[in-house]
Design a protein around this motif. Structure first.
Motif, PDB file in Angstrom:
ATOM      1  N   ASN A 139       0.917  -1.216  -0.055  1.00 41.81           N
ATOM      2  CA  ASN A 139       0.065  -0.020   0.123  1.00 41.81           C
ATOM      3  C   ASN A 139       0.825   1.333  -0.050  1.00 41.81           C
ATOM      4  O   ASN A 139       0.502   2.286  -0.587  1.00 41.81           O
ATOM      5  N   ALA A 140       2.075   0.862   0.703  1.00 40.13           N
ATOM      6  CA  ALA A 140       3.069   2.314   0.761  1.00 40.13           C
ATOM      7  C   ALA A 140       3.427   2.540  -0.809  1.00 40.13           C
ATOM      8  O   ALA A 140       3.403   3.742  -1.253  1.00 40.13           O
ATOM      9  N   LEU A 141       3.755   1.384  -1.660  1.00 38.31           N
ATOM     10  CA  LEU A 141       4.108   1.575  -2.990  1.00 38.31           C
ATOM     11  C   LEU A 141       2.988   2.303  -3.660  1.00 38.31           C
ATOM     12  O   LEU A 141       3.419   3.183  -4.469  1.00 38.31           O
ATOM     13  N   PHE A 142       1.679   1.859  -3.600  1.00 43.77           N
ATOM     14  CA  PHE A 142       0.493   2.323  -4.216  1.00 43.77           C
ATOM     15  C   PHE A 142       0.334   3.791  -3.906  1.00 43.77           C
ATOM     16  O   PHE A 142       0.255   4.756  -4.893  1.00 43.77           O
ATOM     17  N   GLN A 143       0.350   4.045  -2.650  1.00 45.38           N
ATOM     18  CA  GLN A 143      -0.084   5.459  -2.084  1.00 45.38           C
ATOM     19  C   GLN A 143       1.207   6.318  -2.563  1.00 45.38           C
ATOM     20  O   GLN A 143       1.086   7.592  -2.595  1.00 45.38           O
ATOM     21  N   SER A 144       2.525   5.904  -2.425  1.00 42.18           N
ATOM     22  CA  SER A 144       3.566   6.822  -2.869  1.00 42.18           C
ATOM     23  C   SER A 144       3.362   7.374  -4.327  1.00 42.18           C
ATOM     24  O   SER A 144       4.239   8.456  -4.633  1.00 42.18           O
ATOM     25  N   GLY A 145       2.582   6.711  -4.928  1.00 41.59           N
ATOM     26  CA  GLY A 145       2.176   7.415  -6.345  1.00 41.59           C
ATOM     27  C   GLY A 145       1.630   8.989  -6.228  1.00 41.59           C
ATOM     28  O   GLY A 145       2.043   9.791  -7.008  1.00 41.59           O
ATOM     29  N   THR A 146       0.942   9.101  -5.161  1.00 44.04           N
ATOM     30  CA  THR A 146       0.565  10.595  -4.909  1.00 44.04           C
ATOM     31  C   THR A 146       1.686  11.501  -4.783  1.00 44.04           C
ATOM     32  O   THR A 146       1.538  12.489  -5.456  1.00 44.04           O
ATOM     33  N   ALA A 147       2.780  10.987  -4.006  1.00 48.13           N
ATOM     34  CA  ALA A 147       3.819  11.870  -4.044  1.00 48.13           C
ATOM     35  C   ALA A 147       4.345  12.198  -5.103  1.00 48.13           C
ATOM     36  O   ALA A 147       5.038  13.129  -5.535  1.00 48.13           O
ATOM     37  N   LEU A 148       4.914  10.964  -5.760  1.00 49.40           N
ATOM     38  CA  LEU A 148       5.741  11.112  -6.963  1.00 49.40           C
ATOM     39  C   LEU A 148       4.974  11.779  -7.999  1.00 49.40           C
ATOM     40  O   LEU A 148       5.417  12.620  -8.755  1.00 49.40           O
ATOM     41  N   GLY A 149       3.637  11.762  -8.317  1.00 51.10           N
ATOM     42  CA  GLY A 149       2.919  12.571  -9.276  1.00 51.10           C
ATOM     43  C   GLY A 149       3.153  13.893  -8.823  1.00 51.10           C
ATOM     44  O   GLY A 149       3.098  14.772  -9.718  1.00 51.10           O
ATOM     45  N   ALA A 150       3.178  14.276  -7.526  1.00 54.62           N
ATOM     46  CA  ALA A 150       3.023  15.740  -6.986  1.00 54.62           C
ATOM     47  C   ALA A 150       4.592  16.089  -7.279  1.00 54.62           C
ATOM     48  O   ALA A 150       4.715  17.343  -7.286  1.00 54.62           O
ATOM     49  N   VAL A 151       5.565  15.436  -7.472  1.00 53.50           N
ATOM     50  CA  VAL A 151       6.886  15.685  -7.463  1.00 53.50           C
ATOM     51  C   VAL A 151       7.203  16.037  -9.014  1.00 53.50           C
ATOM     52  O   VAL A 151       7.891  16.825  -9.286  1.00 53.50           O
ATOM     53  N   TYR A 243      -2.783  20.969   2.939  1.00 54.46           N
ATOM     54  CA  TYR A 243      -1.523  21.464   2.030  1.00 54.46           C
ATOM     55  C   TYR A 243      -1.439  21.371   0.590  1.00 54.46           C
ATOM     56  O   TYR A 243      -1.020  22.218  -0.100  1.00 54.46           O
ATOM     57  N   ARG A 244      -2.118  20.372   0.010  1.00 52.27           N
ATOM     58  CA  ARG A 244      -1.878  19.989  -1.399  1.00 52.27           C
ATOM     59  C   ARG A 244      -2.594  21.177  -1.945  1.00 52.27           C
ATOM     60  O   ARG A 244      -2.375  21.919  -3.143  1.00 52.27           O
ATOM     61  N   THR A 245      -3.825  21.656  -1.405  1.00 44.32           N
ATOM     62  CA  THR A 245      -4.679  22.866  -1.899  1.00 44.32           C
ATOM     63  C   THR A 245      -4.189  24.130  -1.950  1.00 44.32           C
ATOM     64  O   THR A 245      -4.055  24.981  -2.723  1.00 44.32           O
ATOM     65  N   TRP A 246      -3.865  24.538  -0.697  1.00 43.60           N
ATOM     66  CA  TRP A 246      -3.393  25.698  -0.331  1.00 43.60           C
ATOM     67  C   TRP A 246      -1.826  26.259  -0.323  1.00 43.60           C
ATOM     68  O   TRP A 246      -1.344  27.374  -0.247  1.00 43.60           O
ATOM     69  N   LEU A 247      -0.907  25.142  -0.268  1.00 51.28           N
ATOM     70  CA  LEU A 247       0.488  25.455  -0.271  1.00 51.28           C
ATOM     71  C   LEU A 247       0.827  26.238  -1.446  1.00 51.28           C
ATOM     72  O   LEU A 247       1.612  27.341  -1.169  1.00 51.28           O
ATOM     73  N   SER A 263       7.727  26.068  -7.754  1.00 52.10           N
ATOM     74  CA  SER A 263       7.735  24.604  -8.415  1.00 52.10           C
ATOM     75  C   SER A 263       8.771  24.021  -7.818  1.00 52.10           C
ATOM     76  O   SER A 263       8.745  22.613  -7.475  1.00 52.10           O
ATOM     77  N   ALA A 264       9.965  24.544  -7.521  1.00 53.08           N
ATOM     78  CA  ALA A 264      11.099  23.852  -7.030  1.00 53.08           C
ATOM     79  C   ALA A 264      10.868  23.256  -5.732  1.00 53.08           C
ATOM     80  O   ALA A 264      11.231  22.072  -5.324  1.00 53.08           O
ATOM     81  N   PHE A 265      10.280  24.182  -4.506  1.00 54.16           N
ATOM     82  CA  PHE A 265      10.075  23.645  -3.450  1.00 54.16           C
ATOM     83  C   PHE A 265       9.168  22.544  -3.472  1.00 54.16           C
ATOM     84  O   PHE A 265       9.147  21.644  -2.749  1.00 54.16           O
ATOM     85  N   THR A 266       7.928  22.854  -4.000  1.00 56.16           N
ATOM     86  CA  THR A 266       6.967  21.837  -3.931  1.00 56.16           C
ATOM     87  C   THR A 266       7.453  20.424  -4.476  1.00 56.16           C
ATOM     88  O   THR A 266       6.671  19.270  -4.051  1.00 56.16           O
ATOM     89  N   THR A 267       8.371  20.546  -5.380  1.00 60.97           N
ATOM     90  CA  THR A 267       8.841  19.125  -5.885  1.00 60.97           C
ATOM     91  C   THR A 267       9.683  18.480  -4.796  1.00 60.97           C
ATOM     92  O   THR A 267       9.374  17.230  -4.475  1.00 60.97           O
TER      93      THR A 267
END
Length: 418
Positions: A139-151, A243-247, A263-267
């Protein structure tokens, strides 16, 4: 006597594909946040209208989560999953053609409706291909896609914007939606070409767990564990999605970051979040391998992350530069690290109704976000600051942990040594 089928080495490839689907899912979703300043200017939106874009997305997500949950318990996930990916990809492409607030709102509704299917389908799949002690890591691999997508999204959006502007396009903000939306079709081809059909068969009959958990779906609501998980999923989504919405808006409008600096920091922010997700999965595996009970291992990992998200309290008072960024990165690590434990716990309620359980809990989370986003938007509008929202949303996971300790009984599949 029933026998457990041998574990397929393909199970980790399947988890990698789930991670990739989640990457694409989040890229479609995050494109709006990365271009919030440009979109607000182009369509003359204020903070409250912008919050409604997220609120309607969450309402649609709740509807889509329940609908997909019911569908994936009846129809093979092999077919339901790619249908959801095609749907959200087309919605993302259409966003690039929206010419008004209402058109954009409609596209966000369609995006949420189909993107919700990622989680019932993904959790149904990991339950089918992984044994209990491997599910937190899967599930960590699966969910980590949220962060990778955001990266991936910030630099990709920035690159596409710069290229579109160099070509003299007046509405350059539309181009990233169209490009990112097309990526889902590639994933659909990979799914059909590389996932063995036989691997997903156990998920349909759930032969290994048909006798576990509620026989009827209505029985799930009589299980106090369900209500503990409902509180947990709402709490962790308040923090993560807040944080995804307002950061991005906070960094640019209030802390003076340029588009490139934001862009650099949110990556980096989402890269650290991804490390948090992987770390929780690995720590849970490590504790189980040393004889710690599976449920205890999960709660220890969740507790550590809940403590880290309390760092949100410091955000409003941290000076700019590295102190602010360090504080935000601590929050990122903890916020995404909460999810693998939650997903693993949902897989203990009912094997037969896994899709509906995941979908219903997802609906609880996003219905609550549907209510919360406009409130947050009004707070930001009234105070002229995003810090009131960002500073307070980190306390909820710790409150959810207290409810989990009170409501989740000992024993069961998840409370045995690996």
């Amino acid at each position: 006597m029933s026998t457990t089928p041998p574990l397929s080495p393909w199970r980790w490839w399947v988890c990698a594909l789930l991670m990739l689907a989640t990457v694409i899912n989040y890229m479609d979703r995050m494109a709006l946040n990365q271009m919030a300043v440009e979109i607000k200017a182009a369509l003359a939106l204020d903070d409250e209208q912008y919050s409604w874009l997220e609120s309607v997305f969450s309402l649609a997500f709740a509807v889509g989560a329940v609908a997909t949950g019911y569908a994936v318990d009846r129809v093979s996930v092999r077919w339901v999953y790619p249908l959801m990916v095609v749907g959200w990809s087309l919605a993302g492409i259409l966003t690039g053609f929206a010419g008004s607030f209402w058109a954009l709102l409609t596209c966000r509704f369609l995006l949420g409706l189909f993107e919700a299917g990622n989680w019932p389908c993904g959790i149904r799949t990991t339950r089918a291909v992984l044994p209990p002690h491997e599910r937190s890591f899967g599930n960590a691999l699966f969910q980590s896609g949220t962060a990778l997508g955001a990266v991936v999204t910030p630099p990709m959006v920035l690159l596409i914007l710069q290229r579109a502007e160099a070509l003299g396009m007046s509405d350059s903000w539309r181009v990233p939606f169209r490009v990112i939306g097309a990526l889902g079709l590639v994933w659909v081809a990979l799914w059909f070409l590389t996932v063995p059909k036989a691997m997903l068969t156990p998920a349909q009959g759930d032969a290994g767990a048909a006798g576990q958990g509620a026989v009827r779906f209505a029985d799930v609501f009589r299980d106090r564990r369900f209500w503990a998980l409902a509180a947990m999923v709402m709490a962790i989504n308040f923090t993560w999605h807040g944080y995804r919405t307002w950061l991005p808006l906070y960094l640019r409008a209030q802390r003076g970051y340029s588009r490139e600096e934001m862009s650099a920091f949110t990556t980096v922010y989402y890269l650290v979040a991804d490390v948090g997700s992987w770390t929780v999965g690995l720590v849970t595996l490590w504790l189980c391998a040393r004889g710690v009970r599976v449920h205890v291992s999960r709660l220890l990992a969740f507790a550590g992350c809940a403590v880290l998200t309390l760092g949100t309290f410091a955000v409003p008072v941290l000076p700019g530069g590295w102190p602010l960024e360090a504080g935000l990165l601590v929050v990122a690590f903890g916020a995404l690290g909460l999810f693998p434990t939650y997903f693993a716990l949902t897989q203990e309620l009912s094997g037969r109704h896994q899709g509906k359980v995941t979908g219903t809990l997802g609906a609880c989370a996003h219905l609550s976000l549907f209510v919360v986003y406009p409130i947050e938007g009004r707070i930001c509008q009234a105070t002229g600051s995003y810090e009131w929202v960002l500073g307070g949303i980190g306390v909820f996971p710790l409150l959810a942990l207290g409810l989990m300790l009170a409501l989740w009984p000992p024993g069961g599949e998840d409370d045995t040594p690996a």
